[in-house]
Design a protein around this motif. Structure first.
Motif, mmCIF file in Angstrom:
data_model
loop_
_atom_site.group_PDB
_atom_site.id
_atom_site.type_symbol
_atom_site.label_atom_id
_atom_site.label_comp_id
_atom_site.label_asym_id
_atom_site.label_seq_id
_atom_site.Cartn_x
_atom_site.Cartn_y
_atom_site.Cartn_z
ATOM 1 N N SER A 357 6.707 -100.432 -41.701
ATOM 2 C CA SER A 357 7.052 -101.569 -42.563
ATOM 3 C C SER A 357 8.127 -102.424 -41.918
ATOM 4 O O SER A 357 8.995 -101.929 -41.187
ATOM 5 N N VAL A 358 8.035 -103.725 -42.183
ATOM 6 C CA VAL A 358 9.030 -104.695 -41.731
ATOM 7 C C VAL A 358 9.483 -105.493 -42.945
ATOM 8 O O VAL A 358 8.675 -106.168 -43.591
ATOM 9 N N THR A 359 10.772 -105.403 -43.254
ATOM 10 C CA THR A 359 11.325 -106.104 -44.418
ATOM 11 C C THR A 359 12.347 -107.126 -43.939
ATOM 12 O O THR A 359 13.237 -106.799 -43.134
ATOM 13 N N ASP A 360 12.208 -108.366 -44.408
ATOM 14 C CA ASP A 360 13.138 -109.424 -43.991
ATOM 15 C C ASP A 360 13.801 -110.045 -45.206
ATOM 16 O O ASP A 360 13.420 -109.783 -46.356
ATOM 17 N N THR A 361 14.798 -110.857 -44.960
ATOM 18 C CA THR A 361 15.496 -111.589 -46.019
ATOM 19 C C THR A 361 15.192 -113.073 -45.905
ATOM 20 O O THR A 361 16.061 -113.914 -46.145
ATOM 21 N N GLY A 362 13.948 -113.379 -45.538
ATOM 22 C CA GLY A 362 13.532 -114.763 -45.363
ATOM 23 C C GLY A 362 13.275 -115.471 -46.680
ATOM 24 O O GLY A 362 13.625 -114.975 -47.755
ATOM 25 N N PRO A 363 12.630 -116.638 -46.612
ATOM 26 C CA PRO A 363 12.425 -117.449 -47.820
ATOM 27 C C PRO A 363 11.388 -116.868 -48.779
ATOM 28 O O PRO A 363 11.298 -117.317 -49.921
ATOM 29 N N GLY A 364 10.627 -115.879 -48.352
ATOM 30 C CA GLY A 364 9.594 -115.316 -49.215
ATOM 31 C C GLY A 364 8.340 -116.178 -49.247
ATOM 32 O O GLY A 364 8.304 -117.294 -48.716
ATOM 33 N N ILE A 365 7.302 -115.658 -49.886
ATOM 34 C CA ILE A 365 5.996 -116.338 -49.914
ATOM 35 C C ILE A 365 5.519 -116.376 -51.354
ATOM 36 O O ILE A 365 5.566 -115.371 -52.070
ATOM 37 N N ALA A 366 5.014 -117.521 -51.777
ATOM 38 C CA ALA A 366 4.491 -117.661 -53.141
ATOM 39 C C ALA A 366 3.230 -116.814 -53.312
ATOM 40 O O ALA A 366 2.467 -116.622 -52.355
ATOM 41 N N PRO A 367 2.967 -116.287 -54.499
ATOM 42 C CA PRO A 367 1.829 -115.380 -54.712
ATOM 43 C C PRO A 367 0.486 -115.988 -54.345
ATOM 44 O O PRO A 367 -0.409 -115.283 -53.886
ATOM 45 N N GLU A 368 0.307 -117.296 -54.540
ATOM 46 C CA GLU A 368 -1.003 -117.894 -54.275
ATOM 47 C C GLU A 368 -1.364 -117.907 -52.790
ATOM 48 O O GLU A 368 -2.533 -118.101 -52.432
ATOM 49 N N HIS A 369 -0.381 -117.672 -51.928
ATOM 50 C CA HIS A 369 -0.650 -117.671 -50.486
ATOM 51 C C HIS A 369 -0.941 -116.270 -49.934
ATOM 52 O O HIS A 369 -1.493 -116.144 -48.838
ATOM 53 N N LEU A 370 -0.583 -115.235 -50.667
ATOM 54 C CA LEU A 370 -0.612 -113.881 -50.106
ATOM 55 C C LEU A 370 -2.017 -113.465 -49.670
ATOM 56 O O LEU A 370 -2.190 -112.843 -48.619
ATOM 57 N N SER A 371 -3.026 -113.785 -50.464
ATOM 58 C CA SER A 371 -4.383 -113.329 -50.158
ATOM 59 C C SER A 371 -4.978 -114.029 -48.949
ATOM 60 O O SER A 371 -5.985 -113.569 -48.388
ATOM 61 N N THR A 414 8.741 -111.898 -52.485
ATOM 62 C CA THR A 414 9.365 -112.567 -53.624
ATOM 63 C C THR A 414 10.013 -113.845 -53.116
ATOM 64 O O THR A 414 10.902 -113.787 -52.253
ATOM 65 N N PRO A 415 9.557 -115.006 -53.583
ATOM 66 C CA PRO A 415 10.160 -116.257 -53.114
ATOM 67 C C PRO A 415 11.667 -116.272 -53.310
ATOM 68 O O PRO A 415 12.172 -115.930 -54.376
ATOM 69 N N GLY A 416 12.353 -116.642 -52.250
ATOM 70 C CA GLY A 416 13.805 -116.715 -52.292
ATOM 71 C C GLY A 416 14.516 -115.427 -51.954
ATOM 72 O O GLY A 416 15.738 -115.422 -51.768
ATOM 73 N N LYS A 417 13.773 -114.294 -51.841
ATOM 74 C CA LYS A 417 14.421 -113.011 -51.569
ATOM 75 C C LYS A 417 13.933 -112.355 -50.272
ATOM 76 O O LYS A 417 14.692 -111.623 -49.649
ATOM 77 N N GLY A 418 12.700 -112.578 -49.902
ATOM 78 C CA GLY A 418 12.212 -111.965 -48.672
ATOM 79 C C GLY A 418 10.844 -111.339 -48.840
ATOM 80 O O GLY A 418 10.230 -111.393 -49.917
ATOM 81 N N SER A 419 10.371 -110.726 -47.762
ATOM 82 C CA SER A 419 9.025 -110.167 -47.739
ATOM 83 C C SER A 419 9.031 -108.804 -47.060
ATOM 84 O O SER A 419 9.911 -108.500 -46.243
#
Length: 432
Positions: A357-371, A414-419
Motif C-alpha cells: 500500500s501507498v498512502t499520501d497526503t495529497g489533494p485526494g480524488i473525488a468518488p466519481e473518478h475512482l472507477s 478522500t478529497p482534501g485528505k489524501g489517497s
C-alpha cells in the motif's frame, strides 16, 4: 360381465338364427337359407373386427391390439407394425426438434424465425431479452410492429440483406449495441440473427480514444522540440541560453521516451495473458529499491516512511512487480504537495494475503473518478498531470500487472485528505 363386443357377437348370432328360422318358415329351401346364413357370417366377422379396430384406433392403442384369427390377423399385424414404425419416426423427429431448439436456446446470439409476412414464428430467449419480446405473447405478430426503430423497419422493407444493420441503445436499459442481419430460407421466410456487439463497440471506441490520446500526447513535446530547434537555428544565442533550451528539449525528449516505454510495457502486458511465473521475489529488496528511487525523485520535498510489517516474500515476476510498485510510489510523489508525507507499507493481512500500500497526503480524488483511474490516459486534472510529467498510463500498467499475479488494485481516497492505493495478492503468491 360380458364385454360390448361379446354382447354384439351374441346379438348377431341370434339375428342370424332368427333370419334362418324366418327364411325356413316362409318356405325357402333349407339349403338356400343355410347358404345365405353362411355367407353372412364372414361379413358379420369382418364387421366385428372393424368395430374392434375402430375402438383401438380411437384409444390410440392399435399397436397393443390383440390379433384376430384368419385373414384379419395379417391385416392387423401389418397395421400394428406400420403404426409402431410411424410412432418411432415421430419420436425421433421430436427428439431432433428438441435438440435443435436446445441448440438455438444455447446460442449466445438472438435467433428469430419470420414467415413470408415478417411474422414471428419462433424466437429464442436471447432475442427476447434483446428486444423485450415474450414469445408466447408475440408469436405470429409482425416484427416491425414490435421493433419500431425506423432504421430497422426500413431495413426489412428494402429486402436488401447483404449487409448487417447496427442498432444502438437497445435492450431494457438502452445499453446494448446489436448487429442484426436477415438470411432468406424456405418459402420467402427469413432467419433473423442478432449479435451483441456492445463490447466490440466499446473496444473500438477505446481504440479510437487511445490513438487520439497517443497522438495528442506525442504532438505536444514534438511541437515544443521543433519550436526550440527553430529558435536555436534561427537566432544567435548566448551559451547560457543555448544550454537552457537544450535542457528544455532534453526534458521533452525524456517525456516522449517515457511515454513510448509505458506504451511498450502496456502492449506487452496486454499481449501476455498467462499468469506470472512462480518465482520468489524478495520483498525487502523491492522496498530498498523503491526507497532509493523515491528519495531521488522527491529530492527532499516529501517525508517518507517505508515499513515492512512481515518477512514474507512475493511469488511472481520481479521486474513487473517493481514496475507496479514504482508507479504507485511515483504517482504519490507527483501528486503530493511539497512537505507532504508518503507512507509505503508491505504486510500480510489476517487472511494470509499480501498487501502493498501507498498512502499520501495529497489533494485526494473525488468518488466519481475512482472507477476510471485505471483507464489509459484518464486523468482527473490533465493540466496538473502534464506538469508533473505523468503519461496517464501508470495505473493501467499497475492493473494489468495485478491481473497477471491474480491480484487486485484497491483505491481509497478522500478529497482534501489524501489517497491510499493498495495492491492485494492472494495467499498463493505469498511465501515465507
Amino acid at each position: 360381465m360380458f364385454s360390448a363386443l361379446t354382447r354384439f357377437a351374441f346379438i348377431v348370432f341370434l339375428a342370424l338364427a332368427a333370419a334362418y328360422i324366418a327364411l325356413a318358415s316362409r318356405g325357402v329351401d333349407w339349403a338356400i337359407a343355410s347358404g345365405i346364413v353362411v355367407l353372412a357370417i364372414p361379413l358379420v366377422y369382418s364387421y366385428i373386427n372393424l368395430a374392434r379396430l375402430r375402438k383401438y384406433a380411437i384409444a390410440d392403442a392399435v399397436e397393443s391390439m390383440p390379433l384376430p384369427s384368419g385373414f384379419w390377423e395379417e391385416v392387423f399385424f401389418r397395421l400394428q407394425r406400420l403404426v409402431r414404425n410411424l410412432k418411432q419416426q415421430i419420436r425421433i423427429i421430436d427428439k431432433q426438434h428438441e435438440r435443435f431448439i436446445e441448440a438455438f436456446q444455447a446460442s449466445p446470439n438472438g435467433i428469430l424465425m419470420l414467415d413470408d409476412q415478417d411474422q414471428i414464428e419462433w424466437c429464442n430467449s436471447i432475442s427476447e431479452r434483446f428486444f423485450g419480446l415474450v414469445f408466447k405473447r408475440d408469436v405470429m405478430q409482425r416484427i416491425n410492429f414490435l421493433i419500431r426503430r425506423p432504421e430497422f423497419v426500413q431495413y426489412l422493407s428494402k429486402r436488401q440483406f447483404e449487409e448487417p444493420l447496427l442498432l444502438e441503445r437497445m435492450g431494457p436499459d438502452d445499453n446494448l449495441s446489436l448487429m442484426v442481419q436477415a438470411f432468406p430460407y424456405g418459402e420467402k421466410r427469413h432467419l433473423l440473427l442478432v449479435q451483441d456487439v456492445t463490447d466490440l463497440q466499446k473496444a473500438d471506441a477505446m481504440r479510437r480514444d487511445f490513438v487520439a490520446n497517443v497522438s495528442h500526447e506525442m504532438r505536444t513535446p514534438i511541437t515544443v522540440l521543433m519550436g526550440f530547434l527553430e529558435t536555436v537555428q534561427s537566432l544567435d544565442l548566448e551559451r547560457a541560453q543555448q544550454e537552457q533550451y537544450f535542457e528544455l528539449m532534453m526534458a521533452q525528449a525524456k517525456r516522449m521516451k517515457s511515454l513510448v516505454e509505458d506504451l511498450l510495457t502496456l502492449a506487452n502486458l496486454e499481449a501476455n495473458t498467462l499468469p506470472a511465473p512462480m518465482q520468489v521475489v524478495q520483498a525487502q529488496t523491492l522496498m530498498a529499491l523503491l526507497k532509493n528511487d523515491a528519495e531521488a525523485l522527491s529530492q527532499g520535498r516529501h517525508a517518507f516512511h517505508f515499513e515492512s510489517a512481515t518477512s514474507s516474500n512475493l511469488i511472481g515476476e520481479e521486474r513487473e512487480l517493481l514496475s507496479a510498485f514504482s508507479n504507485l510510489v511515483s504517482n504519490a510523489i507527483r501528486y503530493t504537495p511539497d512537505v507532504g508525507s508518503i507512507n509505503v507499507k508491505w504486510k500480510v493481512n489476517a487472511q494470509g494475503q499480501g498487501e502493498f500500500s501507498v498512502t499520501d497526503t495529497g489533494p485526494g480524488i473525488a468518488p466519481e473518478h475512482l472507477s476510471r483511474l485505471t483507464e489509459r490516459f484518464y486523468r482527473v486534472d490533465r493540466s496538473r498531470s502534464r506538469d508533473t510529467g505523468g503519461t496517464g498510463l501508470g495505473l493501467a500498467i499497475v492493473k494489468h500487472i495485478a491481473n497477471r499475479h491474480q491480484g487486485q488494485l484497491q483505491i481509497e481516497s478522500t478529497p482534501g485528505k489524501g489517497s491510499t492505493f493498495t495492491l492485494r495478492f492472494p495467499k498463493e503468491r505469498v511465501t515465507a
